[in-house]
Design an enzyme around this catalytic site. Structure first.
Site, PDB file in Angstrom:
ATOM      1  N   HIS A  71      -6.320  -1.752  -4.969  1.00  0.00           N
ATOM      2  CA  HIS A  71      -7.545  -1.347  -4.726  1.00  0.00           C
ATOM      3  C   HIS A  71      -8.217  -1.927  -3.823  1.00  0.00           C
ATOM      4  CE1 HIS A  71      -6.200  -0.366  -9.080  1.00  0.00           C
ATOM      5  NE2 HIS A  71      -5.699  -1.430  -9.084  1.00  0.00           N
ATOM      6  N   GLU A 109      -9.551  -7.502  -9.972  1.00  0.00           N
ATOM      7  CA  GLU A 109      -8.437  -7.447  -9.777  1.00  0.00           C
ATOM      8  C   GLU A 109      -8.103  -7.233  -8.233  1.00  0.00           C
ATOM      9  OE1 GLU A 109      -6.510  -3.836 -11.173  1.00  0.00           O
ATOM     10  OE2 GLU A 109      -4.673  -4.172  -9.990  1.00  0.00           O
ATOM     11  N   HIS A 164      -0.638  -5.873  -7.902  1.00  0.00           N
ATOM     12  CA  HIS A 164      -1.543  -5.693  -9.110  1.00  0.00           C
ATOM     13  C   HIS A 164      -1.823  -6.605  -9.963  1.00  0.00           C
ATOM     14  CE1 HIS A 164      -2.892  -1.280  -7.644  1.00  0.00           C
ATOM     15  NE2 HIS A 164      -1.636  -1.329  -7.047  1.00  0.00           N
ATOM     16  N   GLU A 240       2.859  -6.243 -11.297  1.00  0.00           N
ATOM     17  CA  GLU A 240       1.844  -6.323 -12.091  1.00  0.00           C
ATOM     18  C   GLU A 240       1.758  -7.914 -12.413  1.00  0.00           C
ATOM     19  OE1 GLU A 240      -0.530  -4.652 -12.712  1.00  0.00           O
ATOM     20  OE2 GLU A 240      -0.307  -2.504 -12.954  1.00  0.00           O
TER      21      GLU A 240
HETATM   22 ZN   LIG Z   1      -4.271  -2.278  -9.987  1.00  0.00          ZN
END
Ligand SMILES: [Zn+2]
Length: 276
Positions: A71, A109, A164, A240
């Protein structure tokens, strides 16, 4: 805004950018479409490493790692750009990028992934590994997922690691997992990517972080729907780090100490993979 559960999104509650409240101001931000830049981004931890050579025609003398912090801080303000459909591999398209998730108290995030990537970069650079980041700050827009993949490909990276954090509101959902492209679309997505993902899983787990109890199996998630992995021609995996909606993991991610712990285990796992 409403939070939806999306089982197969990279981040469970990633949302598309909301409609712009007002027309975007032209000229304030541009999508990063340039070639990879050295890792010494403004604000990055200082490094004594000299500027790396250009990627084109570089001698194969050292390892190159592309870190892809998920992001970007400006995504939510530029929905027109980040909702644009781009190639996602396997004949599909996806939005250019998404806003990512956040903790319940609002730690985003994109800030988490940016900070952890800086720390991983510093640790790898200290080992003489050349690091390229797919974005140079936490205030811009994008780059699109296909452009992020191209950065790793163009750099002929020895490893591409996307960072992430998830955002599941399922009760008790916690833990990390590592995704890799499956079924593989090229040789590098096969054994090399699976080995990279496994090295990351092993390293993060050995660092004391629990594997996900709601996604993947044993901390690994073979995926066919992640554009960055589908489009990679290099060994690639997506971490993640945990569930930002879980109180304990949110606390760790929101603290510098916690982010340093994530970064240390990710950096060690990458180095172990490269040395294997
Ligand atoms: Zn993400």
């Amino acid at each position: 805004m409403a939070i939806g559960l999306t089982l197969f999104a990279a981040c469970g509650v990633e949302t598309a950018a909301p409609p712009a409240a007002s027309p975007s101001v032209p000229g304030t931000t541009t999508v990063l479409t340039t070639l990879p830049q050295p890792s010494s981004a403004p604000g990055a931890p200082s490094s004594s490493a000299p500027p790396p050579p250009p990627t084109t025609g570089r001698p194969k003398t050292g390892k190159v790692v592309v870190l892809d912090p998920g992001h970007n801080g400006g995504n939510s303000g530029r929905p027109g750009e980040i909702n644009k459909q781009v190639p996602a591999g396997r004949g599909k398209t996806k939005p250019c990028n998404t806003t990512g998730t956040s903790t319940n108290s609002g730690y985003s995030e994109h800030a988490f992934t940016w900070d952890v990537a800086q720390r991983v970069s510093e640790a790898l650079s200290a080992k003489g590994i050349r690091v390229i980041l797919t974005r140079q700050n936490d205030t811009g827009v994008g780059p699109c997922v296909n452009e992020r993949a191209a950065i790793g490909n163009d750099a002929e990276a020895d490893a591409v690691v996307s960072i992430h954090a998830d955002g599941s509101n399922s009760a008790g959902a916690h833990g990390f997992h590592v995704a890799y492209s499956a079924p593989p679309l090229n040789a590098q997505q096969g054994e090399p990517s699976a080995k990279l993902a496994t090295a990351l899983r092993d390293g993060i787990r050995a660092g004391g972080f629990p594997t996900s109890n709601y996604l993947g199996a044993n901390g690994l998630a073979p995926r066919a729907d992640l554009a960055g992995l589908n489009l990679s021609t290099r060994p690639a995996a997506l971490v993640e780090c945990g569930n930002m909606r879980n109180d304990a993991e949110a606390a760790a991610m929101s603290s510098e100490e916690g982010r340093q712990q994530y970064a240390a285990v990710i950096a060690k796992a990458i180095a172990d993979y490269l040395a294997a």
